[in-house]
Design an enzyme around this catalytic site. Structure first.
Site, mmCIF file in Angstrom:
data_model
loop_
_atom_site.group_PDB
_atom_site.id
_atom_site.type_symbol
_atom_site.label_atom_id
_atom_site.label_comp_id
_atom_site.label_asym_id
_atom_site.label_seq_id
_atom_site.Cartn_x
_atom_site.Cartn_y
_atom_site.Cartn_z
ATOM 1 N N HIS A 1 7.687 0.973 -10.899
ATOM 2 C CA HIS A 1 6.505 0.603 -10.120
ATOM 3 C C HIS A 1 5.261 1.019 -10.871
ATOM 4 O O HIS A 1 5.277 1.969 -11.649
ATOM 5 C CB HIS A 1 6.520 1.244 -8.728
ATOM 6 C CG HIS A 1 6.652 2.730 -8.751
ATOM 7 N ND1 HIS A 1 7.855 3.370 -8.980
ATOM 8 C CD2 HIS A 1 5.742 3.720 -8.590
ATOM 9 C CE1 HIS A 1 7.679 4.673 -8.940
ATOM 10 N NE2 HIS A 1 6.395 4.919 -8.715
ATOM 11 N N ASN B 1 4.543 6.182 -13.712
ATOM 12 C CA ASN B 1 5.186 7.451 -14.030
ATOM 13 C C ASN B 1 6.631 7.207 -14.445
ATOM 14 O O ASN B 1 7.312 6.356 -13.872
ATOM 15 C CB ASN B 1 5.152 8.372 -12.806
ATOM 16 C CG ASN B 1 3.737 8.737 -12.409
ATOM 17 O OD1 ASN B 1 2.897 8.988 -13.262
ATOM 18 N ND2 ASN B 1 3.467 8.748 -11.110
ATOM 19 N N ILE C 1 2.154 4.856 0.895
ATOM 20 C CA ILE C 1 2.210 5.514 2.204
ATOM 21 C C ILE C 1 1.346 6.788 2.228
ATOM 22 O O ILE C 1 0.915 7.226 3.299
ATOM 23 C CB ILE C 1 3.684 5.844 2.569
ATOM 24 C CG1 ILE C 1 3.854 5.975 4.063
ATOM 25 C CG2 ILE C 1 4.199 7.059 1.830
ATOM 26 C CD1 ILE C 1 5.302 5.962 4.514
ATOM 27 N N VAL D 1 10.173 8.155 -7.395
ATOM 28 C CA VAL D 1 11.051 7.061 -6.952
ATOM 29 C C VAL D 1 11.608 6.339 -8.196
ATOM 30 O O VAL D 1 10.837 5.782 -8.978
ATOM 31 C CB VAL D 1 10.297 6.067 -6.047
ATOM 32 C CG1 VAL D 1 11.228 4.958 -5.595
ATOM 33 C CG2 VAL D 1 9.692 6.793 -4.839
ATOM 34 N N ARG E 1 0.834 -1.204 0.000
ATOM 35 C CA ARG E 1 0.000 0.000 0.000
ATOM 36 C C ARG E 1 0.871 1.256 0.000
ATOM 37 O O ARG E 1 1.901 1.302 0.696
ATOM 38 C CB ARG E 1 -0.951 -0.009 1.211
ATOM 39 C CG ARG E 1 -1.956 -1.138 1.081
ATOM 40 C CD ARG E 1 -3.064 -1.069 2.098
ATOM 41 N NE ARG E 1 -3.853 -2.300 2.032
ATOM 42 C CZ ARG E 1 -4.880 -2.492 1.211
ATOM 43 N NH1 ARG E 1 -5.276 -1.529 0.409
ATOM 44 N NH2 ARG E 1 -5.528 -3.656 1.209
#
Ligand code: 5GP
Length: 129
Positions: free
Chosen positions: A112, A99, A36, A108, A34
């Site tokens: 992902h 992204n 944050i 980051v 999940r």
């Protein structure tokens, strides 16, 4: 194409177990947990375990096994969370996005995919005109 992967990024630390996470699913090549700072009632990140900066890097250099496992993991998470809008699952739907780079506003630098759901999500991007 040479991609530069920073092994000190936050998701690399999560994958090494140095930072805790709220795991939803783990497979051979993916970890889903999940977000944050959720931007919807359901906001899960699916992270590839391999050291890939973004989607381009992943598609260029990952093995077929990694690519299949990662994509299946995304589908398994949407099913597990009851989001699938098909008749068998009767969920209300979701959005997946990844992204990449500056215009994608990637924070980051580790591949992902975001899974968002649990409410009507609005338009994909703001209109520029
Ligand atoms: P990006 O902008 O790179 O596509 O998205 C990065 C996402 O990672 C953001 O939605 C942010 O809230 C999330 N995030 C950043 N740090 C952490 C963390 O330590 N744990 C978790 N679970 N999510 C994080």
């Amino acid at each position: 194409m040479a991609y530069k992967y920073d092994s000190e990024n936050i998701f690399a630390k999560i994958l090494r177990g140095e930072i805790p996470n709220d795991t939803v699913l783990e497979t051979d090549h993916a970890l889903a947990f999940r977000d944050i700072a959720p931007q919807a009632p359901v906001h899960v990140l699916v992270v590839c375990k391999g050291p890939y900066v973004n989607f381009d890097h992943f598609i260029d250099e990952a093995s077929e096994e990694e690519i299949v496992d990662f994509n299946r993991a995304i589908g398994q998470v949407t099913a597990r969370l009851g989001l699938n809008p098909d008749e068998a699952h009767d969920g209300t739907g979701y959005r997946i996005l990844s992204n990449s780079g500056a215009h994608g506003m990637q924070d980051v630098p580790h591949l992902h995919v975001h899974i968002l759901g649990g409410r009507k999500l609005g338009r994909l991007v703001e209109r520029a005109d």
